[in-house]
Design a protein around this motif. Structure first.
Motif, PDB file in Angstrom:
ATOM      1  N   ASN A   1      22.586  56.576  -7.753  1.00 24.84           N
ATOM      2  CA  ASN A   1      22.565  55.162  -8.122  1.00 24.84           C
ATOM      3  C   ASN A   1      21.238  54.798  -8.782  1.00 24.84           C
ATOM      4  N   ALA A   2      21.234  53.748  -9.588  1.00 28.16           N
ATOM      5  CA  ALA A   2      20.001  53.058  -9.952  1.00 28.16           C
ATOM      6  C   ALA A   2      19.784  51.940  -8.943  1.00 28.16           C
ATOM      7  N   VAL A   3      18.556  51.449  -8.848  1.00 27.36           N
ATOM      8  CA  VAL A   3      18.218  50.467  -7.822  1.00 27.36           C
ATOM      9  C   VAL A   3      17.451  49.298  -8.423  1.00 27.36           C
ATOM     10  N   VAL A   4      17.851  48.086  -8.031  1.00 23.89           N
ATOM     11  CA  VAL A   4      17.084  46.867  -8.282  1.00 23.89           C
ATOM     12  C   VAL A   4      16.633  46.357  -6.918  1.00 23.89           C
ATOM     13  N   HIS A   5      15.315  46.311  -6.722  1.00 20.82           N
ATOM     14  CA  HIS A   5      14.771  46.034  -5.389  1.00 20.82           C
ATOM     15  C   HIS A   5      13.956  44.748  -5.388  1.00 20.82           C
ATOM     16  N   LYS A   6      14.264  43.870  -4.412  1.00 25.32           N
ATOM     17  CA  LYS A   6      13.478  42.656  -4.225  1.00 25.32           C
ATOM     18  C   LYS A   6      12.788  42.707  -2.867  1.00 25.32           C
ATOM     19  N   PRO A   7      11.492  43.072  -2.852  1.00 33.24           N
ATOM     20  CA  PRO A   7      10.748  43.018  -1.591  1.00 33.24           C
ATOM     21  C   PRO A   7      10.383  41.584  -1.240  1.00 33.24           C
ATOM     22  N   ASP A   8      10.077  41.359   0.027  1.00 34.08           N
ATOM     23  CA  ASP A   8       9.651  40.046   0.488  1.00 34.08           C
ATOM     24  C   ASP A   8       8.374  39.636  -0.244  1.00 34.08           C
ATOM     25  N   LEU A   9       8.306  38.375  -0.640  1.00 36.05           N
ATOM     26  CA  LEU A   9       7.129  37.889  -1.358  1.00 36.05           C
ATOM     27  C   LEU A   9       5.859  37.915  -0.511  1.00 36.05           C
ATOM     28  N   GLN A  10       5.986  37.972   0.803  1.00 32.88           N
ATOM     29  CA  GLN A  10       4.802  38.046   1.661  1.00 32.88           C
ATOM     30  C   GLN A  10       4.205  39.448   1.698  1.00 32.88           C
ATOM     31  N   THR A  11       5.007  40.458   1.349  1.00 34.99           N
ATOM     32  CA  THR A  11       4.537  41.849   1.380  1.00 34.99           C
ATOM     33  C   THR A  11       4.998  42.587   0.121  1.00 34.99           C
ATOM     34  N   PRO A  12       4.669  42.088  -1.059  1.00 32.38           N
ATOM     35  CA  PRO A  12       5.171  42.715  -2.278  1.00 32.38           C
ATOM     36  C   PRO A  12       4.542  44.066  -2.591  1.00 32.38           C
ATOM     37  N   VAL A  13       3.319  44.284  -2.119  1.00 30.98           N
ATOM     38  CA  VAL A  13       2.669  45.569  -2.405  1.00 30.98           C
ATOM     39  C   VAL A  13       3.247  46.657  -1.516  1.00 30.98           C
ATOM     40  N   THR A  14       3.231  46.433  -0.212  1.00 28.86           N
ATOM     41  CA  THR A  14       3.677  47.475   0.707  1.00 28.86           C
ATOM     42  C   THR A  14       5.189  47.622   0.736  1.00 28.86           C
TER      43      THR A  14
END
Length: 491
Positions: A178-191
């Protein structure tokens, strides 16, 4: 640069104020600062994706997916192994980022790096595992069931264990083609995002296969709604999980939900009080209780309740709270002021309803003291609601049947722990309490990369992460038949 004068792996000139689509680009939604919860300092800035960014990423991911799935499996496996090696190589730098951005102590951050590395190795191993079954067929024909990718998988991850809870979906999804589109939490965008983008970028993942888009609710809703995204893997609260399922259902996406719940740790009267208290403290206080499988209900059998509570109070009164980067604390800050207010409201409302505050119950800004509430009964907020804070909520019971009834009195449960030297008694309780995973003679905060992990009831929708469950989640069955020549039908 780091102390040795070398350029840091996460040197922010690479990603500052940007999102990732194979390259680091400006986001249509602008940018947002990253705030360290322990100090209030600004750690950097992330790109802020909006619905426009998600739509662009979804289409680009769909275009890149077939080429990625067609790549030689050995080449794909090597990308995962190289990404794992990069995590190990830069582990100290990345763990410091995790501690600062999440507010977790350094050993917790180091655990995240180790477990994320293990997930990458598991993903590499998936590529040499059997990907189907040979079915019965007439002589001279072949009939098989094989696993094929969904296409584009959307991943939405939370703030508490951002590296693990992102990569546990991203890695197997990519491994399945699969390809992936990922949305991390805005409070922890780096980690939860930048680290993953950087390691795969450096490992040679083809451009367009992974998109990392920190964003708010509008970006999340766009990800769940876009028709180019075939599946959504979401980890977070039950309330938001319902919204994810609702939006994804409109385009008939597959949805995997790992949500919140109320987990019970049952201590039977034949347990060792010292060991029991250590399990309670770990299950209730690790990472300030901000864990989906934290021990939210401490169920103590009456004959051992006083002894365990006494020992727990000694622990709660001595566990230091403060800046996790100081290296001298056991608990760091809660993630934001809203969570402090919510948790304190639950504690105060429960006391007003008759619970007894034995320790803690106070905070200094985001730093909440380890808290012990006794005399908790069904109906109190601390019994009913997920706490996501360092509160041990004690309910005393008399019989094993009472323990089963109390532990089962919830709409959703991820984890159950039962501590007793009597395995028969413990297994009787386990067999009668609905839960996603159960642990005899251990607390509830457990996960391993090769074990299926997920919740029951409103803690999930039956989906699981880890080991054989990854095949179920991130691929679908296709029936394939092969004949040496086409048959001559009578029509």
């Amino acid at each position: 640069m780091d102390a040795s004068g070398t350029i840091a792996f996460l040197h922010d000139s690479t990603w500052h104020g940007k999102v990732f689509d194979g390259d680091w680009i400006a986001a249509h939604g602008g940018s947002q600062p990253i705030i360290e919860p322990a100090t209030g300092d600004t750690l950097g800035a992330t790109g802020l994706a909006d619905a426009h960014d998600v739509a662009r990423a979804a289409l680009a991911a769909r275009a890149a997916q077939r080429g990625w799935a067609a790549m030689d499996y050995k080449q794909r496996a090597q990308i995962f192994r190289k990404a794992a090696a990069l995590l190990e190589q830069h582990g100290d730098e990345l763990a410091a980022w995790i501690a600062r951005e999440t507010g977790g102590i350094l050993p917790k951050a180091q655990l995240e790096v180790r477990e994320a590395t293990a997930h990458l190795h598991e993903a590499a191993a998936m590529l040499t595992q059997p990907q189907g079954q040979l079915l019965a067929a007439p002589h001279g024909q072949f009939s098989m069931a094989r696993r094929v990718p969904h296409g584009v998988v959307g991943v939405i991850s939370p703030f508490n264990f951002p590296l693990i809870l992102s990569i546990r979906s991203i890695a197997p999804a990519l491994a399945m083609g699969n390809a992936v589109v990922h949305k991390p939490d805005l409070q922890t965008p780096v980690t939860g995002g930048v680290i993953i983008a950087r390691i795969f970028e450096a490992a040679g993942l083809p451009k367009g296969v992974l998109h990392v888009l920190p964003g708010g609710a509008d970006a999340g809703e766009a990800l769940c709604s876009h028709p180019a995204i075939a599946m959504v893997s979401f980890t977070g609260s039950t309330a938001v999980g319902r919204r994810v399922a609702e939006l994804a259902g409109r385009t008939l996406k597959k949805v995997s939900l790992e949500l919140g719940g109320k987990n019970s740790l049952v201590i039977l009267d034949d347990a060792d009080p010292d060991i029991a208290a250590a399990n309670v403290a770990w299950g209730a206080y690790l990472h300030q209780g901000q864990i989906c499988m934290a021990s939210g209900r401490i169920l103590l059998q009456r004959g051992i309740a006083a002894a365990v509570t006494e020992r727990l109070l000694a622990k709660a009164s001595t566990l230091p709270v403060g800046d996790p980067m100081s290296g001298t604390v056991a608990l760091g800050p809660l993630i934001n002021g809203r969570q402090v207010e919510r948790l304190h409201g639950i504690v105060q409302d429960s006391i007003a309803a008759g619970a007894r505050l034995l320790a803690g119950g106070r905070h200094d800004g985001r730093f909440y003291q380890p808290t012990v509430l006794d005399g908790v009964t069904p109906g109190m907020r601390c019994f009913e609601e997920e706490l996501f804070g360092p509160v041990a909520s004690i309910t005393v019971f008399d019989s094993d049947a009472d323990a089963i009834a109390l532990a089962s009195d919830t709409e959703g449960c991820l984890a159950l722990g039962v501590i007793s030297p009597s395995l028969a008694r413990a297994m009787h309780i386990v067999n009668h309490v609905p839960c996603g995973h159960a642990h005899v003679n251990d607390q509830t905060v457990l996960a391993e990369v090769h074990a299926p992990f997920g919740g029951s009831g409103t803690s999930g929708n039956g989906g699981r992460h880890g080991g054989p469950a990854d095949w179920d989640e991130f691929s679908q069955w296709q029936w394939l038949t092969i004949k040496s020549e086409a048959p001559r039908y009578p029509f």
